[in-house]
Scaffold this active site. Structure first.
Site, short mmCIF file in Angstrom:
data_model
loop_
_atom_site.label_atom_id
_atom_site.label_comp_id
_atom_site.label_asym_id
_atom_site.label_seq_id
_atom_site.Cartn_x
_atom_site.Cartn_y
_atom_site.Cartn_z
N ASP A 67 24.14 19.60 -46.35
CA ASP A 67 24.00 20.14 -44.99
C ASP A 67 25.24 19.89 -44.14
O ASP A 67 26.15 19.17 -44.54
CB ASP A 67 22.75 19.55 -44.32
N ASN A 136 11.30 10.66 -40.22
CA ASN A 136 10.13 11.55 -40.17
C ASN A 136 9.88 12.24 -41.51
O ASN A 136 9.12 13.20 -41.61
CB ASN A 136 10.30 12.61 -39.08
N HIS A 138 12.22 13.79 -43.35
CA HIS A 138 13.06 14.97 -43.68
C HIS A 138 14.03 14.64 -44.82
O HIS A 138 14.42 13.49 -45.01
CB HIS A 138 13.78 15.53 -42.45
N GLU A 143 13.38 19.58 -41.63
CA GLU A 143 12.47 18.84 -40.77
C GLU A 143 11.02 19.20 -41.12
O GLU A 143 10.78 20.17 -41.85
CB GLU A 143 12.77 19.22 -39.31
C1 GLP Z 1 20.59 12.99 -41.65
C2 GLP Z 1 21.01 13.73 -42.92
C3 GLP Z 1 20.10 13.36 -44.08
C4 GLP Z 1 19.98 11.85 -44.19
C5 GLP Z 1 19.36 11.32 -42.92
C6 GLP Z 1 19.13 9.81 -42.95
O1 GLP Z 1 19.58 13.59 -40.96
N1 GLP Z 1 21.00 15.14 -42.72
O2 GLP Z 1 20.63 13.91 -45.27
O3 GLP Z 1 19.19 11.52 -45.30
O4 GLP Z 1 20.24 11.62 -41.85
O5 GLP Z 1 20.30 9.15 -42.57
P1 GLP Z 1 20.57 7.61 -42.78
O6 GLP Z 1 20.88 7.45 -44.21
O7 GLP Z 1 21.75 7.33 -41.90
O8 GLP Z 1 19.35 6.89 -42.35
#
Ligand code: GLP
Length: 249
Positions: A67, A136, A138, A143
């Site tokens: 993404d 949440n 995702h 989402e």
């Molecule tokens: C973002 C990314 C996800 C990632 C998530 C969790 O939303 N798009 O791919 O898994 O953050 O991030 P973190 O690893 O910093 O908790």
């Protein structure tokens, strides 16, 4: 779905790196699906260590990222392209021409998304997809309410995700409110999936992903239906699971 519970983030990251390295060793032209966020950073450091020790060659590796924030240029220090260069690509012998991150600035986003999907297929599909998870539930930027058959597209971020990611920006209002994300359907086509999670703030999402029903309210739960899926999590992220899970395979 296999679940491995490690004592520390370091152990989780080493285990994740070994699983990714195994795919790189075993394929002629490995195609990695890569994730951003704080969770995989130490795993990338482990892969860099293996490379610097002469044990891992990225010359034939190709990659697709999950993404990108809509509206951020590649040069923005919070763009996911910048993140990948900074945390992995600049430290290994990967050819950057063989690395793909969705564009956050495409004029025609649906056309760019369709191109991205086509390129994944043209390059032979993803051998291993690395995932983190949002609080949440995702995955990528899918989402809650994301459908099982969703493909790469423009998505709106929830307020909770914007809040979670605000720590990387000067202020919450700087966080983009839209992103371009591979869909659940895109992710499920990877031949193998590895999801990493650490920390108590992920415990609820992990419990629902592993032991809850498959539902579009917890997009990560869709990976329960994948034939070759492994979760490597630390004991904090595992703290709300009811079942007992091993520390190695
Ligand atoms: C973002 C990314 C996800 C990632 C998530 C969790 O939303 N798009 O791919 O898994 O953050 O991030 P973190 O690893 O910093 O908790």
């Amino acid at each position: 779905m296999q679940v491995i519970v490690k004592n520390t983030v370091e152990e989780m990251s080493r285990c994740g790196a070994e699983i990714v390295a195994e795919v790189i060793f075993s394929k002629k032209n490995p195609v990695l699906g890569l994730a951003t966020g704080s969770t995989p950073v130490k795993m990338y450091q482990e892969l860099i260590k293996m490379h610097k020790a002469g044990k891992l060659d990225f010359a034939k590796v190709r990659s697709f990222n999950l993404d990108e924030y809509a509206g951020l240029a590649e040069t923005h220090d919070q763009s996911y392209r910048y993140f990948m260069n900074f945390n992995l690509f600049d430290h290994v012998n990967i050819n950057k021409k063989n690395t793909n991150v969705p564009s956050g600035l495409a004029k025609d986003i649906p056309a760019a998304c369709a191109e991205y999907e086509k390129k994944i297929v043209a390059w032979g599909g993803i051998d291993i997809q690395v995932l983190g998870i949002g609080t949440n539930g995702h995955i990528a930027f899918n989402e809650p309410l994301s459908g099982k058959n969703s493909r790469t597209r423009k998505v709106a971020l929830t307020d909770g995700t914007i809040q979670d990611n605000a720590r990387f920006f000067a202020k919450k209002s700087d966080v983009p409110t839209f992103a371009v994300s591979m869909g659940i359907g895109t992710i499920l086509e990877a031949r193998k999936i590895i999801l990493l999670a650490n920390g108590k703030n992920k415990a609820d999402a992990i419990a629902k992903t592993v032991e809850g029903p498959i539902t579009h309210m917890i997009p990560a739960s869709f990976i329960q239906s994948h034939a070759n899926c492994i979760l490597v999590i630390d004991k904090d992220a595992a703290s709300m699971l009811k079942g007992k899970y091993p520390s190695s395979l």
